[in-house]
Design a protein around this motif. Sequence first.
Motif, PDB file in Angstrom:
ATOM      1  N   THR A  67     -16.707 -19.880 -18.876  1.00  0.00           N
ATOM      2  CA  THR A  67     -16.690 -20.453 -17.525  1.00  0.00           C
ATOM      3  C   THR A  67     -16.362 -19.412 -16.466  1.00  0.00           C
ATOM      4  OG1 THR A  67     -14.349 -21.096 -17.496  1.00  0.00           O
ATOM      5  CG2 THR A  67     -15.902 -22.651 -18.495  1.00  0.00           C
ATOM      6  N   ASP A  68     -16.154 -18.160 -16.879  1.00  0.00           N
ATOM      7  CA  ASP A  68     -15.744 -17.104 -15.955  1.00  0.00           C
ATOM      8  C   ASP A  68     -16.741 -15.947 -15.985  1.00  0.00           C
ATOM      9  OD1 ASP A  68     -14.069 -14.369 -15.664  1.00  0.00           O
ATOM     10  OD2 ASP A  68     -13.136 -15.923 -14.436  1.00  0.00           O
ATOM     11  N   ASP A  69     -17.371 -15.663 -14.847  1.00  0.00           N
ATOM     12  CA  ASP A  69     -18.404 -14.629 -14.773  1.00  0.00           C
ATOM     13  C   ASP A  69     -17.885 -13.281 -15.262  1.00  0.00           C
ATOM     14  OD1 ASP A  69     -19.873 -16.595 -13.529  1.00  0.00           O
ATOM     15  OD2 ASP A  69     -19.824 -15.694 -11.531  1.00  0.00           O
ATOM     16  N   GLU A  73     -19.043 -10.897 -18.542  1.00  0.00           N
ATOM     17  CA  GLU A  73     -19.557  -9.538 -18.347  1.00  0.00           C
ATOM     18  C   GLU A  73     -18.709  -8.509 -19.094  1.00  0.00           C
ATOM     19  OE1 GLU A  73     -19.875  -9.000 -14.141  1.00  0.00           O
ATOM     20  OE2 GLU A  73     -21.408 -10.568 -13.939  1.00  0.00           O
ATOM     21  N   ASP A 114     -19.366 -26.593 -16.218  1.00  0.00           N
ATOM     22  CA  ASP A 114     -19.070 -25.159 -16.243  1.00  0.00           C
ATOM     23  C   ASP A 114     -19.219 -24.577 -17.645  1.00  0.00           C
ATOM     24  OD1 ASP A 114     -18.578 -24.984 -13.563  1.00  0.00           O
ATOM     25  OD2 ASP A 114     -16.393 -24.991 -13.717  1.00  0.00           O
ATOM     26  N   THR A 118     -23.453 -24.093 -17.191  1.00  0.00           N
ATOM     27  CA  THR A 118     -23.350 -22.770 -16.560  1.00  0.00           C
ATOM     28  C   THR A 118     -22.854 -21.722 -17.550  1.00  0.00           C
ATOM     29  OG1 THR A 118     -22.765 -23.987 -14.549  1.00  0.00           O
ATOM     30  CG2 THR A 118     -22.657 -21.601 -14.442  1.00  0.00           C
ATOM     31  N   ARG A 122     -24.533 -18.160 -18.184  1.00  0.00           N
ATOM     32  CA  ARG A 122     -23.826 -16.873 -18.060  1.00  0.00           C
ATOM     33  C   ARG A 122     -24.092 -15.992 -19.280  1.00  0.00           C
ATOM     34  NH1 ARG A 122     -19.700 -20.430 -16.094  1.00  0.00           N
ATOM     35  NH2 ARG A 122     -19.389 -20.124 -13.851  1.00  0.00           N
ATOM     36  N   ARG A 125     -27.606 -14.702 -19.178  1.00  0.00           N
ATOM     37  CA  ARG A 125     -27.704 -13.623 -18.199  1.00  0.00           C
ATOM     38  C   ARG A 125     -27.164 -12.316 -18.783  1.00  0.00           C
ATOM     39  NH1 ARG A 125     -24.553 -13.235 -12.408  1.00  0.00           N
ATOM     40  NH2 ARG A 125     -22.755 -13.174 -13.809  1.00  0.00           N
TER      41      ARG A 125
END
Length: 253
Positions: A67-69, A73, A114, A118, A122, A125
């Motif tokens: 839930t945290d970009d 990454e 989330d 999402t 993420r 991505r």
Amino acid sequence: MSYENLSGRTAVVTGAASGIGEAVALQLAAQGARVALFARRADRLETVAGKIRAAGGEALVVAADVTDDASVEAARDLVHEAYGPVDLVVNNAGVMLPNPVDDGRLDEWQRMLDTNVTGVLRVIRAFSADLVAAAAEGRTADLVNVSSIGAHIAFPNYAVYGATKAAVTYLSQSLRTEFGPRDVRVTNIEPGLTETELKTHVGSTELSGQLDGMFEAIGGLTAAEVADVVAYATSRPRHVNLRQIMVLPTRQA
């Protein structure tokens, strides 16, 4: 089932601390893949990694919150540093928080969106470039999204959870039009009743009792049985895409 060996493959499995994610990680590692284990609970991941290593496999513990970009990454960078690019991604992290819609539980809705929607995006991505590059080099590349039978069948009080899983199923279908022509396989797995920690997310005693009743009447799949399907799909020859797999207990309509 009959498998081709997955040795040489590098996999990321989200939600790997328990349930289907843990079982998938164990199964892929048993078939020879190096597996990066993603979840928030690093202590639980260490236990799973210990099982894999004890059996002679390779595992990397990556504390990550889908839930945290920034967390996703940073997790990607850790995997690249340890293993290099990946060619197998299993989007399994999910939460199930059933309640009547007119309870208006915005906090629960947001958490499911989330994580279940999402969060999947993420991770895609973060690793889609790896998958596309692997396929361009002639290697097998797989994106596996774990959805649910709830994407198709309506259950009272599960409207928002089902909607998030319907989004994953549709997303998988659409992604095939983008990734398929570049030889990246997209597989959508839709389990029915399965014995996992999702049951413990059910806060209401009444709803929890209904779920227990369904398991008693129908009987659930084990997480390992769902993982077996994931391993089978990803071990096919690279031109064969098992695009949509619904796996249910025999008694579940």
